[in-house]
Write a protein that holds these residues in place. Structure first.
Motif, PDB file in Angstrom:
ATOM      1  N   THR A 156       0.838  -1.209   0.000  1.00  0.00           N
ATOM      2  CA  THR A 156       0.000   0.000   0.000  1.00  0.00           C
ATOM      3  C   THR A 156       0.871   1.256   0.000  1.00  0.00           C
ATOM      4  N   ILE A 157       1.908   1.248   0.841  1.00  0.00           N
ATOM      5  CA  ILE A 157       2.816   2.414   0.882  1.00  0.00           C
ATOM      6  C   ILE A 157       3.407   2.648  -0.509  1.00  0.00           C
ATOM      7  N   GLU A 159       2.170   1.668  -3.417  1.00  0.00           N
ATOM      8  CA  GLU A 159       1.120   2.080  -4.344  1.00  0.00           C
ATOM      9  C   GLU A 159       0.838   3.581  -4.183  1.00  0.00           C
ATOM     10  N   GLU A 160       0.719   3.991  -2.927  1.00  0.00           N
ATOM     11  CA  GLU A 160       0.402   5.393  -2.654  1.00  0.00           C
ATOM     12  C   GLU A 160       1.555   6.329  -3.023  1.00  0.00           C
ATOM     13  N   GLY A 161       2.760   5.752  -3.023  1.00  0.00           N
ATOM     14  CA  GLY A 161       3.915   6.607  -3.272  1.00  0.00           C
ATOM     15  C   GLY A 161       4.392   6.597  -4.702  1.00  0.00           C
ATOM     16  N   LYS A 162       3.620   5.952  -5.569  1.00  0.00           N
ATOM     17  CA  LYS A 162       4.077   5.838  -6.956  1.00  0.00           C
ATOM     18  C   LYS A 162       4.309   7.208  -7.597  1.00  0.00           C
ATOM     19  N   ASP A 163       3.498   8.175  -7.183  1.00  0.00           N
ATOM     20  CA  ASP A 163       3.618   9.509  -7.787  1.00  0.00           C
ATOM     21  C   ASP A 163       4.937  10.184  -7.427  1.00  0.00           C
ATOM     22  N   THR A 226       8.374  11.801   0.916  1.00  0.00           N
ATOM     23  CA  THR A 226       7.105  12.450   1.314  1.00  0.00           C
ATOM     24  C   THR A 226       7.210  13.078   2.699  1.00  0.00           C
TER      25      THR A 226
END
Lengths: 226, 187
Positions: A156-157, A159-163, A226
């Motif tokens: 999840t981390i 996935e959320e940090g792909k940007d 982030t």
């Protein structure tokens, strides 16, 4: 024989396997032959050195939690009926046991988790969040669930940090994860066919740990951005 | 000149071990853990020398104790428990070696001989590292026989039975092993 005692005779002499008559003949020969005498002395010396070698060795970590786990019980329980312990409470496959034992290693704060830890001198922004502080899970289902939860949390981390990660990095990560997932599937299927194989358990363990380690490194990279 | 006695003389099982075995056979995991604590060093030592890989040795040690637990009911006390467990360990290690050999004959199990020797030094302080290194360098068959016979004191016929090979093969392997180790030590 080339005038000397045969190798087999020399070894049998050292091992005490010659008959009385054979030993007498060998001794008579050695009384005259310096070469064979030296040979037998060398063999005797080696035998006694080997016999004096220690036979105890201490593993680098406590293996009992995983042994207890695989026994189907818990490491810290008291008495339990043997029959109940010999059969896991539910029908579990060998690969699930491996995943569960990986979880036990992770959650017991063992060396395996330390291996996964980023050893750079910089503070690790994720380590404290991700490093499990739980006690050993109380059941196989719980341990297996914990492994999946840990991996899923890391996914999840990521996935959320792909940007925030470089697309090239994302691509490399995804390709590597696909390779590892493939290796996990293959070793899991092989283990289903041959559940008693220690080699396959080792392969699967390594692959599961590799996946957790890669995800964790990715999560570290995400958190750093982030 | 008498024969050199077997490496590890057999003695009576301690009363505590006997009591722990009985309790473990009744399903007492605490007793089994106590047996594990008493015997893990000897089993790990065997697994480490036979596999030459610290990680594999840890896994094999776990396998041995798990299998021992599963088979506690089959231990009848005809031999000492430590002998029974050791024999079980040898079988587990040899079986694992055969499986590994079948699956990846090209793969060299000793990935890092330096790591092995370092681990042996930590795990067995006081051992002769030159001897350990020489033993570790032997081919599989010769190494196994040398370890079982000269370090752990197995008899030739026991080794032949465990390995499922002829007595002559075992003896030929140990002659080869001893010769190679001596050569290695002299070089």
């Amino acid at each position: 024989m080339n005038g000397h005692l045969e190798e087999g005779i020399l070894n049998d002499l050292v091992d005490g396997l010659l008959s009385e008559a054979e030993e007498e003949r060998a001794r008579a020969h050695m009384a005259e032959c310096v070469t064979c005498r030296r040979e037998i002395e060398g063999l005797q010396k080696l035998r006694s050195e080997l016999a004096r070698m220690p036979d105890d060795a201490q593993p680098a970590r406590d293996l009992w939690p995983q042994v207890a786990w695989r026994m189907g019980g818990e490491a810290d329980t008291g008495r339990k009926p043997a029959a109940a312990l010999r059969k896991p409470r539910t029908q579990v496959r060998a690969w699930q046991l491996v995943a569960a034992s990986v979880a036990v290693a992770l959650f017991s704060g063992g060396s395996v988790w330390l291996l996964m830890t980023d050893r750079s001198s910089r503070p690790d922004p994720v380590a404290e969040v991700q490093r499990p502080t739980l006690a050993i899970p109380a059941s196989l289902e719980e341990a297996f669930g914990e492994y999946e939860k840990t991996v899923s949390g890391l996914e999840t981390i990521l996935e959320e940090g792909k940007d925030v990660l470089d697309p090239g990095t994302i691509q490399v990560l995804e390709e590597n994860l696909a390779l590892i997932d493939n290796a996990i599937d293959e070793s899991r299927e092989a283990l289903n066919r041959d559940p008693g194989s220690g080699v396959l358990r080792r392969l699967l363990t390594e692959n599961l740990l590799r996946k957790a380690a890669l995800l964790r490194h990715a999560a570290v990279a995400v958190r750093a951005q982030t | 000149m008498g024969a050199i006695p077997l490496a590890k003389p057999s003695g009576a099982e301690t009363e505590l071990t006997v009591a722990l075995v009985q309790r473990a056979q009744e399903g007492d995991t605490g007793a089994f853990e106590a047996l594990y604590r008493r015997l893990v060093g000897r089993i790990y030592g065997l697994c480490l020398r036979m596999s030459r890989d610290p990680q594999i040795a840890e896994e094999l040690t776990q396998d041995v104790f798990v299998r021992a637990w599963e088979r506690m009911g089959s231990f009848r006390g005809d031999s000492r428990f430590t002998t029974w467990l050791h024999r079980l360990a040898v079988n587990v290690v040899l079986q694992a070696g055969r499986t590994a050999g079948r699956r990846a004959s090209r793969e060299e199990l000793v990935e890092d001989p330096g790591l092995y020797v370092r681990r042996v030094k930590e795990a067995m302080p006081g051992t002769r590292l030159d001897l350990e290194r020489a033993i570790a360098s032997l081919p599989d068959g010769a190494r196994t026989v040398l370890i079982l016979r000269d370090i752990y004191g197995y008899k030739y016929d026991e080794i032949a039975e465990i390995q499922g090979v002829a007595l002559g093969t075992v003896k030929a392997q140990i002659h080869r092993a001893r010769k190679m180790v001596r050569k290695k030590l002299e070089s």
